[in-house]
Each structure stands twice: as structure tokens, then as C-alpha cells.
Design an enzyme around this catalytic site. Structure first.
Site, PDB file in Angstrom:
ATOM      1  N   LYS A  86       0.820  -1.214   0.000  1.00 27.85           N
ATOM      2  CA  LYS A  86       0.000   0.000   0.000  1.00 27.85           C
ATOM      3  C   LYS A  86       0.854   1.264   0.000  1.00 27.85           C
ATOM      4  O   LYS A  86       0.603   2.176  -0.780  1.00 27.85           O
ATOM      5  CB  LYS A  86      -0.937   0.024   1.208  1.00 27.85           C
ATOM      6  CG  LYS A  86      -1.999  -1.043   1.209  1.00 27.85           C
ATOM      7  CD  LYS A  86      -2.896  -0.960   2.427  1.00 27.85           C
ATOM      8  CE  LYS A  86      -2.186  -1.029   3.755  1.00 27.85           C
ATOM      9  NZ  LYS A  86      -1.457  -2.259   4.046  1.00 27.85           N
ATOM     10  N   ARG A  98     -10.815   1.281   8.748  1.00 30.60           N
ATOM     11  CA  ARG A  98     -10.432  -0.078   9.151  1.00 30.60           C
ATOM     12  C   ARG A  98     -11.610  -0.858   9.716  1.00 30.60           C
ATOM     13  O   ARG A  98     -11.502  -2.055   9.908  1.00 30.60           O
ATOM     14  CB  ARG A  98      -9.317  -0.036  10.197  1.00 30.60           C
ATOM     15  CG  ARG A  98      -8.012   0.390   9.596  1.00 30.60           C
ATOM     16  CD  ARG A  98      -6.897   0.249  10.595  1.00 30.60           C
ATOM     17  NE  ARG A  98      -5.692   0.806  10.011  1.00 30.60           N
ATOM     18  CZ  ARG A  98      -4.547   0.188   9.977  1.00 30.60           C
ATOM     19  NH1 ARG A  98      -4.424  -1.007  10.500  1.00 30.60           N
ATOM     20  NH2 ARG A  98      -3.502   0.749   9.435  1.00 30.60           N
ATOM     21  N   ARG A 155      11.399  -7.289   4.966  1.00 29.22           N
ATOM     22  CA  ARG A 155      11.378  -5.851   5.266  1.00 29.22           C
ATOM     23  C   ARG A 155      11.892  -5.606   6.684  1.00 29.22           C
ATOM     24  O   ARG A 155      12.593  -4.621   6.931  1.00 29.22           O
ATOM     25  CB  ARG A 155       9.953  -5.314   5.100  1.00 29.22           C
ATOM     26  CG  ARG A 155       9.825  -3.818   5.349  1.00 29.22           C
ATOM     27  CD  ARG A 155       8.453  -3.296   4.995  1.00 29.22           C
ATOM     28  NE  ARG A 155       7.504  -3.457   6.087  1.00 29.22           N
ATOM     29  CZ  ARG A 155       6.236  -3.072   6.044  1.00 29.22           C
ATOM     30  NH1 ARG A 155       5.744  -2.532   4.950  1.00 29.22           N
ATOM     31  NH2 ARG A 155       5.439  -3.240   7.081  1.00 29.22           N
ATOM     32  N   ARG A 195      11.563  -2.332  12.258  1.00 31.34           N
ATOM     33  CA  ARG A 195      10.261  -2.409  12.909  1.00 31.34           C
ATOM     34  C   ARG A 195      10.104  -3.776  13.568  1.00 31.34           C
ATOM     35  O   ARG A 195      10.122  -4.794  12.886  1.00 31.34           O
ATOM     36  CB  ARG A 195       9.136  -2.204  11.892  1.00 31.34           C
ATOM     37  CG  ARG A 195       9.026  -0.794  11.384  1.00 31.34           C
ATOM     38  CD  ARG A 195       7.948  -0.640  10.342  1.00 31.34           C
ATOM     39  NE  ARG A 195       6.665  -1.169  10.784  1.00 31.34           N
ATOM     40  CZ  ARG A 195       5.539  -1.015  10.102  1.00 31.34           C
ATOM     41  NH1 ARG A 195       5.544  -0.360   8.964  1.00 31.34           N
ATOM     42  NH2 ARG A 195       4.414  -1.533  10.560  1.00 31.34           N
ATOM     43  N   ARG A 198      -1.528  -9.670  13.138  1.00 28.89           N
ATOM     44  CA  ARG A 198      -1.998  -8.490  12.401  1.00 28.89           C
ATOM     45  C   ARG A 198      -2.947  -8.924  11.281  1.00 28.89           C
ATOM     46  O   ARG A 198      -3.941  -8.242  11.001  1.00 28.89           O
ATOM     47  CB  ARG A 198      -0.807  -7.712  11.828  1.00 28.89           C
ATOM     48  CG  ARG A 198      -0.046  -6.960  12.915  1.00 28.89           C
ATOM     49  CD  ARG A 198       1.374  -6.599  12.525  1.00 28.89           C
ATOM     50  NE  ARG A 198       1.486  -5.673  11.412  1.00 28.89           N
ATOM     51  CZ  ARG A 198       2.627  -5.466  10.766  1.00 28.89           C
ATOM     52  NH1 ARG A 198       3.719  -6.127  11.095  1.00 28.89           N
ATOM     53  NH2 ARG A 198       2.678  -4.606   9.777  1.00 28.89           N
TER      54      ARG A 198
END
Length: 190
Positions: free
Chosen positions: A14, A89, A128, A134, A146
């Protein structure tokens, strides 16, 4: 005015695609994550309120999130349109967004979902996580949690937008250019 909601599970691309779409269609990119960080960093009234929930590990209530988003839309009255990334969301957020846009004689033009299998996305996020730093991208269990949250809360929005004939699924696997082309084809057909 074009108003696009960009959907997809974490790792679907995204953020990468939003950069291309905002340039190509001259849209104002509204990422709830960026909006939260800005408001918290600048200690705005809404940012301080959001932080009280986040500090306890709670989700920020819809009304606070919606007020932050409305404030960002109000700051951009000359915008040619908005690209909503990470919002809505939940069903209640979608309904609130529709009501807010309607009050401005606007509406969501389309929702576009970048789709890919969980297995591919888990691998993308773990990769990533090696460079992003992160922690939520470095733990497969957290990643899958998630996705569970997405399936429970965000996936029902697909039916909401399908009922309005505004939902478009796009294959999120391939090169960045291929995916951008697929997204552009959907938007250009609106």
C-alpha cells in the site's frame, strides 16, 4: 474529485503504491499512521488524546481517529481528491467517512484492495523487517496476529463497498510497475 480507499494486509504494498498513485492522479495521500505520528509528535490536542490510549496498548477509538482524518481533509480544501491509506479499518469508520464526505458533497469513488497470499506477505514482511527495524515486521507470530485482526475487522468492509459497487480487487503480486499498471487500469476506468 477522486477519492480512493486503498486496502491490503500489512506488506501488500500500500505505501509503495500510494506514492505512485498520489503523483499520477494528483491526490492528497492520507495515511492514518502518518497522521497519528504527526499529531503525537506535535502534541496536538487529538494527538495527546490518542497517546493516552496507545500508551495503555489500546486501540485509538474511532471518534478520535475520524476527527484527526477530518482535520487533515479540512487542511486541503484545494485537493483534487484523497487517497485514504489505512482508513477506514472498521465498518463504523467507513460509515463515518461516508457521512463526513457527504457533508462536503463528496463521496468515495472506489476502494481498491491489493491482494496476495498470507505466505507471500509474511515473507515480504520478514524481509522488510531485516532493514526497517520495525519489531512488528520481525516476528512471524505478530505478523500473523496483524492478519487475523485485518480478517476480523477490515475484511468485512469489502462487503460494505461491494454493496455500493465500489470495490475492486487487484493482484498485488508482481513487479512494482506491474502492480501500479493494474491499479491505474482500475482507476482510469472509473
Amino acid at each position: 474529485m477522486i477519492n480512493i480507499v486503498l486496502f491490503g494486509k500489512p506488506g501488500a504494498g500500500k505505501g509503495t503504491q500510494a506514492e505512485f498513485l498520489k503523483e499520477k492522479y494528483n491526490l492528497t495521500h492520507l495515511s492514518t499512521g502518518d497522521i497519528f505520528r504527526f499529531n503525537i509528535k506535535n502534541e496536538t490536542e487529538l494527538g495527546q488524546l490518542a497517546k493516552t490510549f496507545m500508551d495503555k496498548g489500546d486501540l485509538v477509538p474511532d471518534d478520535v481517529t475520524i476527527k484527526m482524518l477530518q482535520s487533515e481533509v479540512e487542511k486541503n480544501p484545494q485537493s483534487k481528491g484523497f487517497l485514504f491509506d489505512g482508513f477506514p479499518r472498521t465498518l463504523s469508520q467507513a460509515e463515518a467517512l461516508d457521512a463526513f464526505l457527504e457533508s462536503k458533497n463528496e463521496k468515495i469513488t472506489a476502494t481498491v484492495a491489493l491482494e496476495a497470499s498470507d505466505e507471500i506477505l509474511v515473507q515480504r514482511l520478514l524481509e522488510r523487517g531485516k532493514t526497517s527495524g520495525r519489531p512488528d515486521d520481525q516476528d512471524e507470530e505478530k505478523i500473523r496476529n496483524r492478519y487475523q485482526e485485518y480478517n476480523e475487522k477490515t475484511a468485512p468492509l469489502m462487503q460494505y463497498y461491494k454493496a455500493q459497487d465500489k470495490f475492486h480487487a487487484v493482484d498485488g503480486i508482481g513487479s512494482i510497475a506491474e502492480i501500479t499498471h493494474r491499479l491505474s487500469s482500475v482507476i482510469d476506468s472509473l
